[in-house]
Design an enzyme around this catalytic site. Structure first.
Site, PDB file in Angstrom:
ATOM      1  CB  SER A 138      35.390 -33.528  12.839  1.00 40.87           C
ATOM      2  OG  SER A 138      34.721 -32.836  11.797  1.00 40.87           O
ATOM      3  CG  HIS A 139      29.650 -31.399  13.132  1.00 41.67           C
ATOM      4  ND1 HIS A 139      30.328 -30.888  14.210  1.00 41.67           N
ATOM      5  CD2 HIS A 139      28.353 -31.051  13.309  1.00 41.67           C
ATOM      6  CE1 HIS A 139      29.474 -30.238  14.986  1.00 41.67           C
ATOM      7  NE2 HIS A 139      28.280 -30.321  14.462  1.00 41.67           N
ATOM      8  CB  SER A 140      33.001 -34.182   8.490  1.00 40.06           C
ATOM      9  OG  SER A 140      33.839 -34.806   7.561  1.00 40.06           O
ATOM     10  N   GLY A 181      27.488 -35.279  11.967  1.00 38.53           N
ATOM     11  CA  GLY A 181      26.917 -35.182  13.306  1.00 38.53           C
ATOM     12  C   GLY A 181      27.947 -35.598  14.331  1.00 38.53           C
ATOM     13  CG  LEU A 239      31.439 -26.063  14.706  1.00 42.48           C
ATOM     14  CD1 LEU A 239      31.307 -24.734  13.948  1.00 42.48           C
ATOM     15  CD2 LEU A 239      32.090 -27.061  13.778  1.00 42.48           C
TER      16      LEU A 239
END
Lengths: 210, 136
Positions: free
Chosen positions: B13-15, B50, B75
Site C-alpha cells: 500500500s501507499h501507506s 509512497g 493502486l
C-alpha cells in the site's frame, strides 16, 4: 549516421537531471492541479539518485548506463513515475545489449521498445493524457534529436485539453481538462535534454561516423 | 492443515498503516491459530506515503516459504512498482504473483486460502474472486 557511446547517454541523463532540478517546482505545481503534488519531488529524488549512481558505478556501454539509470529510478522515486520511467530506460538499455557504440537508429528503436513497455505496464493509450503523449512523438521524430525535443514539448502542451484516463487525474474526469499532464511535462524535459546534448556534441564535432 | 509449505501473502500500500492494518485484519479474519505467512510493504522506508521496491522485495522474501507468494496492492505506483519488478528477472522470487484484487477483500480471501494449504494458483484465484463479493 552518428554513433553514440556510454558518455553520450550519461551526458543526456545528467542534463535531464539538471532540467528536472530546475523545473521541479513547476512539475509539482502541475501535479497539484490534477495529481497528488509530488511529481517534482519524486523526479528530483530520482534524478539525483541516477546522477549519483552513474558516478559511483561507471558503466562503459550505452545499454548499461540506461539499465542502471532505470533500475535506480524504480528503486528511488516512490511514485508511479519511478516504475514508468524506470521501465522506459531499462527496457531501452536491455535492447541495446552490450554494444559499446550504438547507431542513432538503434537508440531510437530501443527507446521505442521502452515506450511500448511503458504502455503495457500502465495500460495507457495515446491521448490518455500521460507521459506517453510526449514520449511517443519524440521517439518517432528520432533520429532527428532537435525534432524529438520539439515533438515532446508539443506533445506535452497538447495534453492540456485532454481528459485524463490514467492515474489519479482520471478520478477528476472533466476537471482534468485544462491542465498539462505532469508526466508529459517531465518527458518533455527528458527529450529536451537529449536534443541539447546531441546539439552540443554536433557543435563540438565529436560525433563519430560509422 | 497440510504439511507442505504455505503460500505467502504480501500487502502493498501507499501507506504503512494501511498495509499493516490490512495484514492484521486478514490474520484476525482468517481466524483460528496459525495462518500462512503475511507481510506488509507500506509507504517508503522513511515512513512517508509512497511505494518502495526495497520494502516490497523484503516483504516478499519474508513471506516466501517456497510455495510462492501472492501480492495484493492498492493502486497507482503500488501496482506499477510490483508489475515493473515482476517484469525484470531476479527482482522477485520466480513464484511471485500480483493478484488483480481489491485490497481488503482480496487479502482476506488470499490468506484464508493460503492458510488452508491452497496452492499458488488457487490463492491467486481466491483473491481475484473477491471482486465478485457484491455488497448490494
Amino acid at each position: 549516421m552518428a554513433h553514440r557511446d556510454a558518455g553520450f547517454v550519461r551526458r543526456w541523463l545528467t542534463e535531464a537531471a539538471r532540467a528536472v532540478e530546475r523545473d521541479a517546482d513547476r512539475l509539482t505545481e502541475l501535479d497539484s492541479a490534477i495529481g497528488d503534488a509530488d511529481h517534482g519531488n519524486n523526479m528530483r529524488r530520482g534524478a539525483l539518485a541516477v546522477v549519483a549512481a552513474l558516478e559511483k558505478e561507471p558503466r562503459t556501454t550505452p545499454g548499461a548506463v540506461l539499465l542502471l539509470a532505470g533500475r535506480t529510478l524504480v528503486s528511488t522515486v516512490g511514485g508511479a513515475s519511478g516504475p514508468l520511467y524506470g521501465t522506459l530506460l531499462r527496457r531501452a538499455g536491455k535492447a541495446l545489449g552490450d554494444a559499446e557504440r550504438v547507431a542513432d537508429t538503434e537508440l531510437r528503436d530501443a527507446l521505442r521498445g521502452g515506450a511500448d513497455a511503458v504502455a503495457q505496464l500502465g495500460g495507457a493509450a495515446p491521448g490518455d493524457k500521460t507521459m506517453l503523449d510526449a514520449v511517443r512523438p519524440a521517439v518517432e521524430a528520432l533520429p532527428d534529436y532537435a525534432a524529438a525535443g520539439a515533438a515532446a514539448a508539443r506533445g506535452a502542451a497538447d495534453t492540456v485539453p485532454l481528459r485524463a484516463r490514467k492515474g489519479r487525474a482520471s478520478y477528476l474526469g472533466e476537471r482534468s481538462v485544462g491542465h498539462m499532464d505532469p508526466g508529459a511535462a517531465s518527458a518533455a524535459l527528458l527529450f529536451g535534454a537529449l536534443a541539447r546534448v546531441a546539439a552540443a556534441e554536433a557543435a563540438a564535432g565529436g560525433v563519430s561516423d560509422g | 492443515m497440510a504439511d507442505r509449505a504455505l503460500v505467502g501473502v504480501v500487502l502493498v500500500s501507499h501507506s504503512r498503516e494501511v498495509a499493516e492494518s490490512v495484514a492484521r485484519l486478514a490474520v484476525a479474519l482468517a481466524g483460528g491459530g496459525e495462518t500462512a505467512p503475511v507481510t506488509a510493504a507500506g509507504g517508503t522506508p522513511d515512513g512517508d506515503l509512497g511505494t518502495s521496491s526495497e520494502l516490497i522485495a523484503d516483504a516478499v522474501r519474508r513471506a516466501d516459504r517456497g510455495a510462492g507468494v501472492v501480492v495484493v496492492a492498492d493502486l497507482g505506483s503500488a501496482v506499477l512498482t510490483v508489475r515493473a519488478m515482476l517484469a525484470e528477472d531476479g527482482e522477485l522470487p520466480r513464484d511471485t504473483r500480483l493478484a488483480d484484487a481489491p485490497v481488503v477483500e482480496g487479502a482476506v480471501a488470499a490468506l484464508v486460502g493460503a492458510s488452508a494449504g491452497a496452492d499458488l494458483a488457487s490463492v491467486v484465484a481466491a483473491a481475484e474472486d473477491a471482486y465478485r463479493f457484491r455488497k448490494l
